[in-house]
Design a protein around this motif. Structure first.
Motif, PDB file in Angstrom:
ATOM      1  N   SER A  44       0.845  -1.191   0.000  1.00 58.06           N
ATOM      2  CA  SER A  44       0.000   0.000   0.000  1.00 58.06           C
ATOM      3  C   SER A  44       0.880   1.240   0.000  1.00 58.06           C
ATOM      4  N   PHE A  45       0.234   2.381  -0.256  1.00 59.99           N
ATOM      5  CA  PHE A  45       0.946   3.656  -0.296  1.00 59.99           C
ATOM      6  C   PHE A  45       0.343   4.593   0.748  1.00 59.99           C
ATOM      7  N   VAL A  46       1.201   5.024   1.652  1.00 63.47           N
ATOM      8  CA  VAL A  46       0.752   5.818   2.795  1.00 63.47           C
ATOM      9  C   VAL A  46       1.209   7.258   2.610  1.00 63.47           C
ATOM     10  N   PRO A  47       0.286   8.200   2.589  1.00 61.59           N
ATOM     11  CA  PRO A  47       0.694   9.604   2.458  1.00 61.59           C
ATOM     12  C   PRO A  47       1.379  10.095   3.724  1.00 61.59           C
ATOM     13  N   LEU A  48       2.236  11.088   3.550  1.00 58.18           N
ATOM     14  CA  LEU A  48       2.934  11.656   4.711  1.00 58.18           C
ATOM     15  C   LEU A  48       2.015  12.676   5.369  1.00 58.18           C
ATOM     16  N   ASP A  49       0.927  12.180   5.902  1.00 56.34           N
ATOM     17  CA  ASP A  49      -0.116  13.012   6.507  1.00 56.34           C
ATOM     18  C   ASP A  49      -0.276  12.586   7.963  1.00 56.34           C
ATOM     19  N   GLU A  50      -0.035  13.492   8.880  1.00 54.17           N
ATOM     20  CA  GLU A  50      -0.069  13.139  10.297  1.00 54.17           C
ATOM     21  C   GLU A  50      -1.460  12.715  10.767  1.00 54.17           C
ATOM     22  N   ALA A  51      -2.487  12.989   9.982  1.00 55.45           N
ATOM     23  CA  ALA A  51      -3.834  12.537  10.349  1.00 55.45           C
ATOM     24  C   ALA A  51      -4.123  11.134   9.828  1.00 55.45           C
ATOM     25  N   ASN A  52      -3.233  10.610   8.985  1.00 54.60           N
ATOM     26  CA  ASN A  52      -3.431   9.257   8.448  1.00 54.60           C
ATOM     27  C   ASN A  52      -3.012   8.241   9.518  1.00 54.60           C
ATOM     28  N   ALA A  53      -3.898   7.319   9.831  1.00 52.81           N
ATOM     29  CA  ALA A  53      -3.651   6.382  10.930  1.00 52.81           C
ATOM     30  C   ALA A  53      -2.477   5.463  10.625  1.00 52.81           C
ATOM     31  N   ASP A  54      -2.333   5.041   9.368  1.00 49.63           N
ATOM     32  CA  ASP A  54      -1.178   4.191   9.029  1.00 49.63           C
ATOM     33  C   ASP A  54       0.121   4.968   9.211  1.00 49.63           C
ATOM     34  N   PHE A  55       0.130   6.216   8.794  1.00 49.13           N
ATOM     35  CA  PHE A  55       1.334   7.037   8.980  1.00 49.13           C
ATOM     36  C   PHE A  55       1.668   7.164  10.468  1.00 49.13           C
ATOM     37  N   GLN A  56       0.629   7.372  11.281  1.00 47.20           N
ATOM     38  CA  GLN A  56       0.855   7.475  12.727  1.00 47.20           C
ATOM     39  C   GLN A  56       1.476   6.192  13.278  1.00 47.20           C
ATOM     40  N   ARG A  57       0.937   5.042  12.863  1.00 51.05           N
ATOM     41  CA  ARG A  57       1.433   3.770  13.408  1.00 51.05           C
ATOM     42  C   ARG A  57       2.842   3.469  12.892  1.00 51.05           C
ATOM     43  N   ILE A  58       3.093   3.804  11.638  1.00 46.33           N
ATOM     44  CA  ILE A  58       4.441   3.589  11.096  1.00 46.33           C
ATOM     45  C   ILE A  58       5.457   4.428  11.871  1.00 46.33           C
ATOM     46  N   MET A  59       5.131   5.682  12.111  1.00 41.21           N
ATOM     47  CA  MET A  59       6.065   6.550  12.836  1.00 41.21           C
ATOM     48  C   MET A  59       6.251   6.073  14.274  1.00 41.21           C
ATOM     49  N   ALA A  60       5.176   5.531  14.870  1.00 41.94           N
ATOM     50  CA  ALA A  60       5.309   4.989  16.226  1.00 41.94           C
ATOM     51  C   ALA A  60       6.230   3.779  16.227  1.00 41.94           C
ATOM     52  N   LEU A  61       6.097   2.902  15.231  1.00 43.58           N
ATOM     53  CA  LEU A  61       6.970   1.730  15.142  1.00 43.58           C
ATOM     54  C   LEU A  61       8.411   2.150  14.903  1.00 43.58           C
ATOM     55  N   VAL A  62       8.597   3.160  14.084  1.00 49.84           N
ATOM     56  CA  VAL A  62       9.956   3.674  13.843  1.00 49.84           C
ATOM     57  C   VAL A  62      10.542   4.208  15.146  1.00 49.84           C
ATOM     58  N   ALA A  63       9.727   4.951  15.893  1.00 48.76           N
ATOM     59  CA  ALA A  63      10.211   5.521  17.166  1.00 48.76           C
ATOM     60  C   ALA A  63      10.558   4.432  18.167  1.00 48.76           C
ATOM     61  N   GLU A  64       9.827   3.300  18.094  1.00 45.52           N
ATOM     62  CA  GLU A  64      10.098   2.186  19.002  1.00 45.52           C
ATOM     63  C   GLU A  64      11.228   1.297  18.503  1.00 45.52           C
ATOM     64  N   GLY A  65      11.769   1.611  17.333  1.00 46.77           N
ATOM     65  CA  GLY A  65      12.842   0.806  16.775  1.00 46.77           C
ATOM     66  C   GLY A  65      12.390  -0.503  16.168  1.00 46.77           C
ATOM     67  N   LYS A  66      11.069  -0.616  15.891  1.00 53.25           N
ATOM     68  CA  LYS A  66      10.523  -1.866  15.367  1.00 53.25           C
ATOM     69  C   LYS A  66      10.350  -1.849  13.853  1.00 53.25           C
ATOM     70  N   LEU A  67      10.601  -0.722  13.228  1.00 52.32           N
ATOM     71  CA  LEU A  67      10.448  -0.616  11.785  1.00 52.32           C
ATOM     72  C   LEU A  67      11.416   0.440  11.268  1.00 52.32           C
ATOM     73  N   THR A  68      11.981   0.175  10.118  1.00 50.94           N
ATOM     74  CA  THR A  68      12.857   1.147   9.461  1.00 50.94           C
ATOM     75  C   THR A  68      12.262   1.493   8.106  1.00 50.94           C
ATOM     76  N   ILE A  69      12.263   2.758   7.783  1.00 51.32           N
ATOM     77  CA  ILE A  69      11.779   3.174   6.464  1.00 51.32           C
ATOM     78  C   ILE A  69      12.984   3.353   5.564  1.00 51.32           C
ATOM     79  N   GLY A  70      13.055   2.555   4.520  1.00 53.83           N
ATOM     80  CA  GLY A  70      14.178   2.631   3.604  1.00 53.83           C
ATOM     81  C   GLY A  70      14.158   3.924   2.804  1.00 53.83           C
ATOM     82  N   ALA A  71      15.329   4.375   2.424  1.00 48.05           N
ATOM     83  CA  ALA A  71      15.428   5.589   1.607  1.00 48.05           C
ATOM     84  C   ALA A  71      14.861   5.339   0.221  1.00 48.05           C
ATOM     85  N   ALA A  72      14.401   6.394  -0.402  1.00 43.14           N
ATOM     86  CA  ALA A  72      13.868   6.281  -1.757  1.00 43.14           C
ATOM     87  C   ALA A  72      14.978   5.884  -2.712  1.00 43.14           C
ATOM     88  N   GLN A  73      14.618   5.059  -3.695  1.00 46.20           N
ATOM     89  CA  GLN A  73      15.622   4.630  -4.673  1.00 46.20           C
ATOM     90  C   GLN A  73      15.628   5.584  -5.860  1.00 46.20           C
TER      91      GLN A  73
END
Lengths: 401, 55
Positions: free
Chosen positions: B26-55
């Motif tokens: 799926s494609f998640v917009p960089l919108d702080e009101a988007n629930a997936d974006f919120q959860r992704i950022m929370a996982l990143v903050a917890e060290g449970k997910l890394t967002i790879g750099a754009a290719q």
């Protein structure tokens, strides 16, 4: 012979409260509820109510809209079941969920319900949580004035059925799930639909989001919760509980069932009859949070249905980047949506050229050109294709809370 | 479950996040009101997910 009874108040002989108050202008004030065996008619003017039509703050409380699964069974893992109803779990694989699971005789007046079945006799850990939850948007709860001295009470009502009997639990919570009201209710008889009503006093404290597109209120129904997330029922408290102490754990009995429908949350201390919206109205309400190109009763999948596909012209030649088009949503979203693409002609998530059956590459969302009313895409056109040919793709858009 | 997160570069900047959600890309917009974006950022903050750099 006729006569006119002249008085100011009419009151029950054993009561200290006036039932009817009559003023000099012909107005009548009813002291409490008014029940009519037949119609209440206003020959002119309107019937004005403090808690009016569209009083149910729950969406899809009758569990009839199931856009994601189209009635199929799933083993939910922190995901949505029927529309607007999220299943949360700390351990995966402990439940199956399905609209009208088990095909039991439905509750009177409710053709649909959401059913959960426990798949094992799981022993809860202190930090476990299994729950069904709906998040109500702040725009739809701001009128409750929660967190202020004017906070209004609400009444939660629902119809529930379980293979277990006893005390069950749930919670009303703020967006951070840090200020909560645990509640309990009783299912007195197994395998019998039971109507439940719980009145929750309006909280005068706590942090609430107000009129925004964030989470105004969470409504939790517990299916099994460890001691770390279980709190004493019957009062507001600053804690992260998602259930009430002593609630029955459905997850702990293999094959146990928990079915629910008719969920209503409304202002006041009285549970009024379930608000019955037309199917199309309920679908529109759901689509603010989740919309798809697929037919309503088709679950999204690749290499599957093409009915409802987003179709548009290829504007450039083969193997060339194309920007756009944008796809307009039927209903404006709560926030910019997460978009998923499905290729109806093959596995994967690329658009297909209708003339050649060749697939695009690199199909992605153009987030900067997408918003609450539409999304835009970019991709590289298939080889061997030409400008002017048709491209087609299926999609879902998720703007849930 | 969020896996294989990677930024997508467009318009001269990171434009959205491509991520597998319960196995579906799926494609998640960089919108702080988007629930997936919120959860992704929370996982990143917890060290449970890394967002790879754009290719």
């Amino acid at each position: 012979m006729t006569a006119t009874l002249q008085t100011t108040n009419i009151q029950n002989a054993t009561s200290s409260t006036t039932n009817l108050a009559l003023d000099t202008s012909g107005n009548v004030t009813v002291g409490s509820s008014l029940t009519a065996a037949n119609n209440i008619t206003a020959t002119s003017g309107t019937v004005v109510m403090a808690s009016s039509f569209l009083r149910n703050k729950i969406i899809n409380g009758g569990m009839q809209i199931d856009q994601r699964n189209a009635g199929a069974s799933l083993t939910p893992n922190n995901q949505y079941t029927v529309d607007r109803w999220y299943f949360g779990n700390s351990q995966s694989g402990k439940f199956t969920a399905q609209q009208n699971a088990g095909s039991v005789t439905t509750a009177a007046g409710f053709p649909n319900y959401l059913g959960f079945t426990s798949t094992s006799s799981y022993t809860l850990l202190s930090g476990d949580q299994f729950y069904l939850r709906q998040a109500i948007e702040g725009f739809n709860t701001a009128d409750l004035a929660w967190g202020t001295s004017s906070a209004k009470s609400v009444t939660l009502s629902f119809v529930v059925y379980s293979s277990l009997s006893g005390t069950f639990g749930g919670v009303i919570a703020n967006s951070a799930v840090g200020y909560v009201y645990p509640f309990t209710y009783t299912i007195p008889s197994t395998n019998t639909w039971t109507t439940v009503s719980v009145t929750i006093p309006g909280p005068t404290a706590g942090t609430w989001v107000g009129a925004t597109n964030g989470v105004g209120i969470y409504v939790y129904f517990n299916l099994g919760t460890g001691t770390s997330f279980s709190g004493t029922p019957g009062s507001w408290q600053a804690a992260g509980y998602t259930s009430a102490t002593g609630a029955t754990s459905v997850v702990s009995t293999n094959g146990a069932t928990f079915y629910i429908t008719g969920v209503q949350l409304e202002v006041g201390s009285v549970a009024t009859p379930f608000e019955r919206r037309q199917y199309g109205q309920e679908l529109l309400l759901c689509q603010r949070y989740y919309e798809k190109s697929f037919d309503v009763n088709t679950a999204p999948a690749s290499a599957s249905a093409s009915a409802g596909a987003f179709e548009f012209a290829q504007q450039v030649g083969a193997s060339t980047t194309q920007y756009g088009p944008s796809c307009k949503y039927s209903v404006a979203k709560r926030a910019a949506a997460t978009v998923t693409f499905y290729n109806w002609n093959a596995a994967g998530n690329q658009a297909v050229n209708i003339s050649t059956a060749g697939n695009t590459t690199g199909l992605t969302l153009r987030s900067s050109q997408s918003g609450t009313t539409s999304y835009s895409i970019t991709f590289t056109t298939p080889s061997g294709t030409s400008a002017g040919q048709g491209l087609s793709v299926m999609w879902t858009a998720d703007a849930e809370l | 479950m969020y896996e294989n997160a990677q930024y997508i570069f467009s318009n001269g900047k990171n434009d959205c996040i491509r991520v597998d959600i319960n196995g579906v890309t799926s494609f998640v917009p960089l919108d702080e009101a988007n629930a997936d974006f919120q959860r992704i950022m929370a996982l990143v903050a917890e060290g449970k997910l890394t967002i790879g750099a754009a290719q």
